[in-house]
Motif scaffolding. Sequence first.
Motif, mmCIF file in Angstrom:
data_model
loop_
_atom_site.group_PDB
_atom_site.id
_atom_site.type_symbol
_atom_site.label_atom_id
_atom_site.label_comp_id
_atom_site.label_asym_id
_atom_site.label_seq_id
_atom_site.Cartn_x
_atom_site.Cartn_y
_atom_site.Cartn_z
ATOM 1 N N ASN A 43 0.812 -1.034 -0.089
ATOM 2 C CA ASN A 43 0.206 0.247 -0.165
ATOM 3 C C ASN A 43 0.891 1.245 0.127
ATOM 4 O OD1 ASN A 43 -2.305 -1.301 -0.070
ATOM 5 N ND2 ASN A 43 -2.700 -1.264 2.193
ATOM 6 N N LEU A 44 1.883 1.066 0.883
ATOM 7 C CA LEU A 44 2.723 2.381 0.996
ATOM 8 C C LEU A 44 3.570 2.569 -0.295
ATOM 9 C CD1 LEU A 44 4.140 4.565 2.734
ATOM 10 C CD2 LEU A 44 5.904 3.104 3.307
ATOM 11 N N VAL A 45 4.037 1.609 -1.161
ATOM 12 C CA VAL A 45 4.731 2.008 -2.507
ATOM 13 C C VAL A 45 3.926 2.292 -3.457
ATOM 14 C CG1 VAL A 45 6.026 0.463 -4.161
ATOM 15 C CG2 VAL A 45 6.390 0.170 -1.593
ATOM 16 N N ILE A 46 2.539 1.749 -3.437
ATOM 17 C CA ILE A 46 1.651 1.866 -4.541
ATOM 18 C C ILE A 46 1.155 3.310 -4.245
ATOM 19 C CG2 ILE A 46 -0.723 1.633 -5.725
ATOM 20 C CD1 ILE A 46 0.058 -1.769 -5.104
ATOM 21 N N GLY A 47 0.723 3.785 -3.185
ATOM 22 C CA GLY A 47 0.270 4.921 -2.936
ATOM 23 C C GLY A 47 1.345 6.075 -3.266
ATOM 24 N N ALA A 48 2.555 5.988 -2.878
ATOM 25 C CA ALA A 48 3.721 6.689 -2.982
ATOM 26 C C ALA A 48 3.824 7.070 -4.522
ATOM 27 C CB ALA A 48 4.950 6.141 -2.420
ATOM 28 N N VAL A 49 3.726 5.831 -5.290
ATOM 29 C CA VAL A 49 3.839 5.903 -6.788
ATOM 30 C C VAL A 49 2.828 6.945 -7.426
ATOM 31 C CG1 VAL A 49 3.558 4.754 -8.867
ATOM 32 C CG2 VAL A 49 5.415 4.002 -7.003
ATOM 33 N N LEU A 50 1.441 6.600 -6.908
ATOM 34 C CA LEU A 50 0.536 7.362 -7.667
ATOM 35 C C LEU A 50 0.288 8.991 -7.067
ATOM 36 C CD1 LEU A 50 -2.646 4.891 -7.152
ATOM 37 C CD2 LEU A 50 -1.450 5.272 -9.175
ATOM 38 N N ASP A 96 -2.882 4.282 4.421
ATOM 39 C CA ASP A 96 -3.031 3.000 4.786
ATOM 40 C C ASP A 96 -1.495 2.561 5.179
ATOM 41 O OD1 ASP A 96 -5.618 3.300 4.891
ATOM 42 O OD2 ASP A 96 -6.018 1.995 2.891
ATOM 43 N N GLY A 97 -0.635 2.729 4.148
ATOM 44 C CA GLY A 97 0.722 2.227 4.259
ATOM 45 C C GLY A 97 1.510 2.899 5.128
ATOM 46 N N LEU A 98 1.090 4.341 5.495
ATOM 47 C CA LEU A 98 1.918 4.831 6.681
ATOM 48 C C LEU A 98 1.274 4.372 8.065
ATOM 49 C CD1 LEU A 98 1.988 8.529 5.270
ATOM 50 C CD2 LEU A 98 3.976 6.907 5.793
ATOM 51 N N ARG A 99 0.151 4.228 8.133
ATOM 52 C CA ARG A 99 -0.533 3.541 9.240
ATOM 53 C C ARG A 99 0.092 2.247 9.954
ATOM 54 N NH1 ARG A 99 -5.987 1.544 8.052
ATOM 55 N NH2 ARG A 99 -4.569 -0.190 7.157
ATOM 56 N N ASP A 100 0.089 1.482 8.837
ATOM 57 C CA ASP A 100 0.713 0.208 9.074
ATOM 58 C C ASP A 100 2.260 0.465 9.283
ATOM 59 O OD1 ASP A 100 -1.607 -0.924 8.173
ATOM 60 O OD2 ASP A 100 -0.749 -1.410 6.312
ATOM 61 N N ARG A 101 2.919 1.297 8.878
ATOM 62 C CA ARG A 101 4.348 1.471 9.150
ATOM 63 C C ARG A 101 4.298 1.950 10.688
ATOM 64 N NH1 ARG A 101 9.249 2.303 6.581
ATOM 65 N NH2 ARG A 101 8.231 0.854 5.231
ATOM 66 N N PHE A 102 3.578 3.027 10.963
ATOM 67 C CA PHE A 102 3.480 3.520 12.407
ATOM 68 C C PHE A 102 2.914 2.803 13.409
ATOM 69 C CE2 PHE A 102 4.426 7.504 9.836
ATOM 70 C CZ PHE A 102 5.415 7.993 10.276
ATOM 71 N N ASP A 103 2.310 1.780 13.126
ATOM 72 C CA ASP A 103 1.538 1.034 14.199
ATOM 73 C C ASP A 103 2.457 0.107 14.953
ATOM 74 O OD1 ASP A 103 -0.290 -0.876 15.523
ATOM 75 O OD2 ASP A 103 -1.456 -1.162 13.742
#
Length: 271
Positions: A6-13, A257-264
Amino acid sequence: MGRNANLVIGAVLVGLVVVTALVSFVWTPHDPLLVDASVRLLGPTADHVLGTDKLGRDVASQLMVGARTTLYVGVVAVGLAAVVGTPLGIFAGMGPRWLGELTMRVNDLVLAFPALLLAIMLGAVYGASTLTAMIAIGIATVPSFARIARAGTLQVLSREYVLAARAGGRSSGWIALRHVLPNISGMVVVQASVSFAIAVLAEAALSFLGFGTAPPTPSWGRMLQESQELLAVDARLALVPGAAIAIAVLGFNLLGDGLRDRFDPRLEVRR
């Protein structure tokens, strides 16, 4: 990519939208405001890769400048909400319990007030513009940051190092800056990413309704508005800005979503 998909795809978009906006400052295929009746409603060609609209304006150029407008509104609106809402939430969490509850009830009242209605009211008083849209979206987003900040503050205040700091005579301001703010910054960043997606949709909706970015400044929402009467003739004019809005919203949501998972912290425990 696993857990970071999610983090990678979101960052690309999101990166695609940001790069498009930045490039538009120095280059566009054509002048986005140039009206040329001789090429109106032209389909995709080598010179106009996304065709032209009903006035003969280049759609690709308008799309690029529209990305700039969208990001501008999002950055200012979300920045305003974060700067106001985060300290408010910290104050509500560190103050007396009754004051925190009162602040949250007022927060709930603001949250129940639709951003679109607030923007329409501001537009009726001060005139529809990008500025009124930014202010309306920012005010409507403040409660989200205040809620997140207060919840995080209450968690941090129960930690041993905060109790030790209080026992050592440290002031509330020092504790807020030294312990609370650094520990809730991840939550605030995640909320900012999600709020950015909401701001993109809100700006497009306001421009579509005529209460956002005023012509002739290109905007994705205004592109949708201008295309609605031509849907049966050329759906491309609506699909292009619609796809751009969808990509931006999806990108910011996936990034959040990706950042949330990273900071969880629970994910770190499981790992």
